[in-house]
Structures are given as C-alpha cells and as structure tokens.
Design a protein around this motif. Structure first.
Motif, PDB file in Angstrom:
ATOM      1  N   SER A 106       0.872  -8.485 -18.373  1.00  0.00           N
ATOM      2  CA  SER A 106       2.168  -7.999 -18.842  1.00  0.00           C
ATOM      3  C   SER A 106       2.882  -7.188 -17.774  1.00  0.00           C
ATOM      4  CB  SER A 106       1.988  -7.143 -20.098  1.00  0.00           C
ATOM      5  OG  SER A 106       1.396  -7.903 -21.118  1.00  0.00           O
ATOM      6  N   PHE A 107       2.313  -7.162 -16.598  1.00  0.00           N
ATOM      7  CA  PHE A 107       2.795  -6.433 -15.429  1.00  0.00           C
ATOM      8  C   PHE A 107       2.822  -4.930 -15.659  1.00  0.00           C
ATOM      9  CE2 PHE A 107       3.898  -8.816 -11.677  1.00  0.00           C
ATOM     10  CZ  PHE A 107       3.996  -7.791 -10.746  1.00  0.00           C
ATOM     11  N   GLN A 108       1.811  -4.438 -16.371  1.00  0.00           N
ATOM     12  CA  GLN A 108       1.610  -2.999 -16.508  1.00  0.00           C
ATOM     13  C   GLN A 108       0.640  -2.570 -15.416  1.00  0.00           C
ATOM     14  OE1 GLN A 108       0.183  -3.206 -20.545  1.00  0.00           O
ATOM     15  NE2 GLN A 108       2.113  -2.396 -21.327  1.00  0.00           N
ATOM     16  N   TYR A 109       0.976  -1.488 -14.725  1.00  0.00           N
ATOM     17  CA  TYR A 109       0.173  -0.993 -13.617  1.00  0.00           C
ATOM     18  C   TYR A 109      -1.236  -0.634 -14.077  1.00  0.00           C
ATOM     19  CZ  TYR A 109      -1.458   2.100  -9.900  1.00  0.00           C
ATOM     20  OH  TYR A 109      -2.200   2.689  -8.911  1.00  0.00           O
ATOM     21  N   GLN A 110      -2.254  -1.056 -13.308  1.00  0.00           N
ATOM     22  CA  GLN A 110      -3.645  -0.749 -13.608  1.00  0.00           C
ATOM     23  C   GLN A 110      -4.259   0.177 -12.559  1.00  0.00           C
ATOM     24  OE1 GLN A 110      -5.257  -2.293 -16.559  1.00  0.00           O
ATOM     25  NE2 GLN A 110      -3.045  -2.394 -16.840  1.00  0.00           N
ATOM     26  N   SER A 111      -4.107  -0.166 -11.274  1.00  0.00           N
ATOM     27  CA  SER A 111      -4.718   0.624 -10.208  1.00  0.00           C
ATOM     28  C   SER A 111      -4.178   0.195  -8.851  1.00  0.00           C
ATOM     29  CB  SER A 111      -6.242   0.470 -10.223  1.00  0.00           C
ATOM     30  OG  SER A 111      -6.597  -0.870  -9.922  1.00  0.00           O
ATOM     31  N   SER A 112      -4.573   0.935  -7.825  1.00  0.00           N
ATOM     32  CA  SER A 112      -4.248   0.590  -6.442  1.00  0.00           C
ATOM     33  C   SER A 112      -5.535   0.601  -5.628  1.00  0.00           C
ATOM     34  CB  SER A 112      -3.273   1.594  -5.827  1.00  0.00           C
ATOM     35  OG  SER A 112      -1.999   1.446  -6.373  1.00  0.00           O
ATOM     36  N   ILE A 113      -5.603  -0.305  -4.681  1.00  0.00           N
ATOM     37  CA  ILE A 113      -6.748  -0.390  -3.790  1.00  0.00           C
ATOM     38  C   ILE A 113      -6.223  -0.186  -2.372  1.00  0.00           C
ATOM     39  CG2 ILE A 113      -8.596  -1.873  -2.941  1.00  0.00           C
ATOM     40  CD1 ILE A 113      -8.204  -3.440  -5.660  1.00  0.00           C
ATOM     41  N   PRO A 114      -6.593   0.915  -1.711  1.00  0.00           N
ATOM     42  CA  PRO A 114      -6.123   1.116  -0.338  1.00  0.00           C
ATOM     43  C   PRO A 114      -6.828   0.149   0.612  1.00  0.00           C
ATOM     44  CG  PRO A 114      -7.583   2.897  -0.991  1.00  0.00           C
ATOM     45  CD  PRO A 114      -7.416   2.015  -2.188  1.00  0.00           C
ATOM     46  N   VAL A 115      -6.044  -0.527   1.434  1.00  0.00           N
ATOM     47  CA  VAL A 115      -6.597  -1.459   2.420  1.00  0.00           C
ATOM     48  C   VAL A 115      -5.781  -1.379   3.701  1.00  0.00           C
ATOM     49  CG1 VAL A 115      -7.596  -3.092   0.775  1.00  0.00           C
ATOM     50  CG2 VAL A 115      -5.236  -3.347   1.451  1.00  0.00           C
ATOM     51  N   ALA A 116      -6.430  -1.708   4.806  1.00  0.00           N
ATOM     52  CA  ALA A 116      -5.761  -1.707   6.105  1.00  0.00           C
ATOM     53  C   ALA A 116      -5.173  -3.087   6.359  1.00  0.00           C
ATOM     54  CB  ALA A 116      -6.764  -1.357   7.198  1.00  0.00           C
ATOM     55  N   PHE A 117      -3.882  -3.121   6.647  1.00  0.00           N
ATOM     56  CA  PHE A 117      -3.198  -4.389   6.888  1.00  0.00           C
ATOM     57  C   PHE A 117      -2.663  -4.449   8.298  1.00  0.00           C
ATOM     58  CE2 PHE A 117      -2.365  -3.833   2.277  1.00  0.00           C
ATOM     59  CZ  PHE A 117      -3.017  -4.953   1.831  1.00  0.00           C
ATOM     60  N   ASP A 118      -2.546  -5.632   8.779  1.00  0.00           N
ATOM     61  CA  ASP A 118      -1.867  -5.922  10.031  1.00  0.00           C
ATOM     62  C   ASP A 118      -0.571  -6.631   9.639  1.00  0.00           C
ATOM     63  OD1 ASP A 118      -1.233  -7.921  12.297  1.00  0.00           O
ATOM     64  OD2 ASP A 118      -2.643  -6.517  13.215  1.00  0.00           O
ATOM     65  N   PRO A 119       0.501  -6.451  10.377  1.00  0.00           N
ATOM     66  CA  PRO A 119       1.747  -7.135  10.011  1.00  0.00           C
ATOM     67  C   PRO A 119       1.628  -8.658  10.023  1.00  0.00           C
ATOM     68  CG  PRO A 119       2.077  -5.682  11.902  1.00  0.00           C
ATOM     69  CD  PRO A 119       0.655  -5.554  11.490  1.00  0.00           C
ATOM     70  N   ARG A 120       0.574  -9.169  10.589  1.00  0.00           N
ATOM     71  CA  ARG A 120       0.409 -10.616  10.663  1.00  0.00           C
ATOM     72  C   ARG A 120      -0.488 -11.156   9.554  1.00  0.00           C
ATOM     73  NH1 ARG A 120      -1.044  -9.715  16.788  1.00  0.00           N
ATOM     74  NH2 ARG A 120      -1.952  -7.982  15.695  1.00  0.00           N
ATOM     75  N   THR A 121      -0.651 -10.409   8.456  1.00  0.00           N
ATOM     76  CA  THR A 121      -1.414 -10.912   7.315  1.00  0.00           C
ATOM     77  C   THR A 121      -0.704 -12.151   6.779  1.00  0.00           C
ATOM     78  OG1 THR A 121      -2.171  -8.708   6.756  1.00  0.00           O
ATOM     79  CG2 THR A 121      -2.302 -10.362   5.030  1.00  0.00           C
ATOM     80  N   ASN A 122      -1.470 -13.216   6.510  1.00  0.00           N
ATOM     81  CA  ASN A 122      -0.876 -14.483   6.112  1.00  0.00           C
ATOM     82  C   ASN A 122      -0.894 -14.743   4.619  1.00  0.00           C
ATOM     83  OD1 ASN A 122      -0.383 -15.183   8.790  1.00  0.00           O
ATOM     84  ND2 ASN A 122      -2.455 -15.934   9.032  1.00  0.00           N
ATOM     85  N   SER A 123      -1.932 -14.273   3.923  1.00  0.00           N
ATOM     86  CA  SER A 123      -1.993 -14.547   2.489  1.00  0.00           C
ATOM     87  C   SER A 123      -2.984 -13.607   1.820  1.00  0.00           C
ATOM     88  CB  SER A 123      -2.393 -16.002   2.222  1.00  0.00           C
ATOM     89  OG  SER A 123      -3.729 -16.226   2.598  1.00  0.00           O
TER      90      SER A 123
END
Length: 146
Positions: A106-123
């Motif tokens: 229902s698109f109600q917020y559940q949680s957040s998971i902190p992760v390290a991203f690079d701007p070149r993440t593809n999917s």
C-alpha cells in the motif's frame, strides 16, 4: 537469416505524453526523469529521479498521484534511482540519502536500510531476505548483496 521477418512493435500507451494524458494539465502531475517501473495490481509505479518521487499511473497511462517529495525523512527521496518489489514489499533505491527505503504494497513506509552506493549503480532487486545492487563500485563491476 535472410528469411527472418522483424516486426516492429508499437507501445499500447505512452505515459507522460501530453496528448495522451490530458489529466496532467488538470492535476499538475508529470514525469521528469523516469528511470524504473513496477506494476502492482492495476497500478504502475514509476520511480522519477528528477522530481524525487514515485509517480502512480493507471493501466491506461493516466497519472493519478505522486508519492513522496524532496527530503530525507521516511517516505521522502533525494534522487531515487530504482524501484523493485520482493516478498510483498516495495524497495526504493534512495541514492541521494544513501539508503533503500522499504514500503508495504500500500506504499506505507516500513523501514530504511543504509547502504553505500556508487553513482554508477545499474539496478536493484530483492527477495525474501536480501537486496541486490548491480553496478560499478570502486571501479570494479560487482553485484552487492545486503
């Protein structure tokens, strides 16, 4: 190979095109830079990086609502890059805030998971207990599993 016939397929609908979506002018909803999409039941959820939101369309291509806004609080986004679904949960790669936000169907917020991203993440993909990111991390092509 010479006998192979190539058939060009035309889209059934085009979401975000003014001539098809006159409702955009009435509601003020639009697409800025759509970059990922999922379908849940009779709704199309479009991750839009430029407007920092998820745009929802019906199956006829009419944009009906916007989820989220600029920011770092739960349900807010900063450069959302991908949306996917797994285990009856929706995952949004919230690149600018360095996290994956998790929502129910229902698109109600559940949680957040902190992760390290690079701007070149593809999917991004998800299953029952993991989140998978593909892309270039520290100049190496990898799949990272969280």
């Amino acid at each position: 190979m010479d006998d192979v016939k190539v058939e060009q397929i035309q889209p059934k609908i085009v979401i975000g095109f003014d001539s098809i979506n006159a409702i955009i002018k009435e509601t003020g909803l639009f697409l800025g830079q759509p970059n990922s999409v999922i379908v849940i039941n009779d709704s199309i959820y479009i991750c839009d990086r430029a407007i920092n939101a998820i745009i929802v369309s019906d199956m006829n291509g009419h944009i009906i609502r916007k989820i989220g806004r600029d920011g770092s609080a739960p349900g807010e986004f900063l450069n959302p890059s991908y949306i996917t679904m797994g285990n009856n949960q929706i995952f949004v790669h919230d690149f600018g805030n360095g996290r994956v936000q998790v929502f129910n169907e229902s698109f109600q917020y559940q949680s957040s998971i902190p992760v390290a991203f690079d701007p070149r993440t593809n999917s991004i993909a998800a299953n029952y207990n993991s989140i998978f990111l593909t892309g270039n991390f520290n100049d190496t092509n990898l799949v990272m599993v969280y």
